[in-house]
Design an enzyme around this catalytic site. Sequence first.
Site, PDB file in Angstrom:
ATOM      1  N   GLY A 120      -3.809  -6.286   6.243  1.00 43.53           N
ATOM      2  CA  GLY A 120      -5.088  -5.626   6.716  1.00 43.53           C
ATOM      3  C   GLY A 120      -5.972  -6.273   7.802  1.00 43.53           C
ATOM      4  O   GLY A 120      -6.531  -5.803   8.679  1.00 43.53           O
TER       5      GLY A 120
ATOM      6  N   THR B 185       0.763  -1.234   0.099  1.00 37.35           N
ATOM      7  CA  THR B 185      -0.143   0.055  -0.010  1.00 37.35           C
ATOM      8  C   THR B 185       1.015   1.462  -0.055  1.00 37.35           C
ATOM      9  O   THR B 185       2.096   1.171   0.362  1.00 37.35           O
ATOM     10  CB  THR B 185      -0.892   0.030   1.316  1.00 37.35           C
ATOM     11  OG1 THR B 185      -1.450  -1.154   1.154  1.00 37.35           O
ATOM     12  CG2 THR B 185      -1.878   1.170   1.775  1.00 37.35           C
TER      13      THR B 185
ATOM     14  N   VAL C 258     -12.256  -6.633   1.252  1.00 39.58           N
ATOM     15  CA  VAL C 258     -11.576  -5.126   1.619  1.00 39.58           C
ATOM     16  C   VAL C 258     -10.502  -5.186   2.811  1.00 39.58           C
ATOM     17  O   VAL C 258     -11.072  -5.829   3.716  1.00 39.58           O
ATOM     18  CB  VAL C 258     -12.962  -4.336   1.907  1.00 39.58           C
ATOM     19  CG1 VAL C 258     -12.394  -2.929   2.470  1.00 39.58           C
ATOM     20  CG2 VAL C 258     -13.847  -4.209   0.827  1.00 39.58           C
ATOM     21  N   GLY C 259      -9.796  -4.367   3.001  1.00 39.03           N
ATOM     22  CA  GLY C 259      -8.730  -4.444   3.913  1.00 39.03           C
ATOM     23  C   GLY C 259      -8.872  -3.092   4.883  1.00 39.03           C
ATOM     24  O   GLY C 259      -9.782  -2.635   4.963  1.00 39.03           O
TER      25      GLY C 259
ATOM     26  N   THR D   7       0.259   0.044   6.716  1.00 39.72           N
ATOM     27  CA  THR D   7       0.494  -0.760   5.929  1.00 39.72           C
ATOM     28  C   THR D   7       0.730  -2.228   6.587  1.00 39.72           C
ATOM     29  O   THR D   7       1.467  -2.201   7.631  1.00 39.72           O
ATOM     30  CB  THR D   7       1.387  -0.479   4.932  1.00 39.72           C
ATOM     31  OG1 THR D   7       1.782  -1.535   3.994  1.00 39.72           O
ATOM     32  CG2 THR D   7       2.896  -0.053   5.536  1.00 39.72           C
ATOM     33  N   GLY D   8       0.409  -3.247   5.630  1.00 35.33           N
ATOM     34  CA  GLY D   8       0.679  -4.573   6.360  1.00 35.33           C
ATOM     35  C   GLY D   8      -0.673  -5.369   6.075  1.00 35.33           C
ATOM     36  O   GLY D   8      -1.338  -4.968   5.314  1.00 35.33           O
TER      37      GLY D   8
HETATM   38  N1  ASP Z   1      -3.102  -2.986   4.428  1.00 31.15           N
HETATM   39  C1  ASP Z   1      -3.296  -3.309   2.954  1.00 31.15           C
HETATM   40  C2  ASP Z   1      -4.528  -4.304   2.891  1.00 31.15           C
HETATM   41  O1  ASP Z   1      -4.568  -5.215   3.707  1.00 31.15           O
HETATM   42  C3  ASP Z   1      -2.224  -3.842   2.376  1.00 31.15           C
HETATM   43  C4  ASP Z   1      -1.079  -3.142   2.293  1.00 31.15           C
HETATM   44  O2  ASP Z   1      -0.561  -2.490   3.462  1.00 31.15           O
HETATM   45  O3  ASP Z   1      -0.046  -3.242   1.561  1.00 31.15           O
HETATM   46  O4  ASP Z   1      -5.287  -4.103   1.857  1.00 31.15           O
END
Ligand code: ASP
Length: 289
Positions: free
Chosen positions: A212, A159, A188-189, A209-210
């Site tokens: 989700g 993200t 959906v994250g 980010t991570g």
């Molecule tokens: N947090 C985002 C999701 O789960 C993914 C990401 O951080 O790259 O959609």
Amino acid sequence: MAETRPTALVLHGGASVVADKSYEAELTHLREVAEKGKSLLAEGMSALDVCVEVVKDLEEAGLYVAGKGSSPNQVGRYELDAALMEGHTRKAGSVASLVGYRHPIAVAQRMMITIPHVMLVGEGAAAFAKEQGMEEITDPESYYTPAAVPDGREIAVGTVGCVALDQAGHLAAATSTGGTINKRWGRVGDSPLIGAGTWADSRIAVSCTGQGEYFIRAVAAADVAARVAYGGASLDVAVIGALGDVKRLGGDGGMIAVARDGSVVARFTSQGMKRAIVHPSGKIEVGVA
Ligand code: ASP
């Protein structure tokens, strides 16, 4: 002349980092975008508008799993999520599973400005974007250049996000994503969920980010705000605590955050997080690991 207050900006290009891979292109780009964001803040642009400008550049780059660099989901469709929040007004806009638009963050901003709703999803979000004449993607196969491919792990992430403090002392946060790689359709994250992946109030602004699912279950971004507001934690301690909670649930990732006093934080529990920090002094720092 009125004294100008210090500003600050932090951006991330996702917590998906593979050991031994070179991230030169991403770091060069993050530095360029950080320079631009710094100039816009110096010109007096609002934190919210700067976050949108920065995230649009990140969406456009094709280097991250957001905007142009997004990957298709399991049925081959590019479903994108994005959200933004303005701290002092606590206004927010968010879109999820949006198909066919170049800048999901711009659609979220238009929503925040023009309609009373906070979140639109799927066909309803696309219908709103069309109505507003937002820039469309007519040929997804040639437009998208997936920045990452599944690497054997169940999910991979990447993200983009931005948090900013402007000259008026106002804060904002914005996050945009193609979601986790190889996601189911309709998934959906945390990124578009206010309080999970994105949050701003009058004290702090956060973008996550991570993985989700874990950030949602931890209400991670709002948890940072609560640790500061009710626990009296410093921004750094609050971010460490919130990421620790995500970790206890089994997830890893990162957060960028800024506080009204100009404190900036970029921390992660994953192998790395592509990031750029513009300190109130004007110094710019970029890093991955
Ligand atoms: N947090 C985002 C999701 O789960 C993914 C990401 O951080 O790259 O959609």
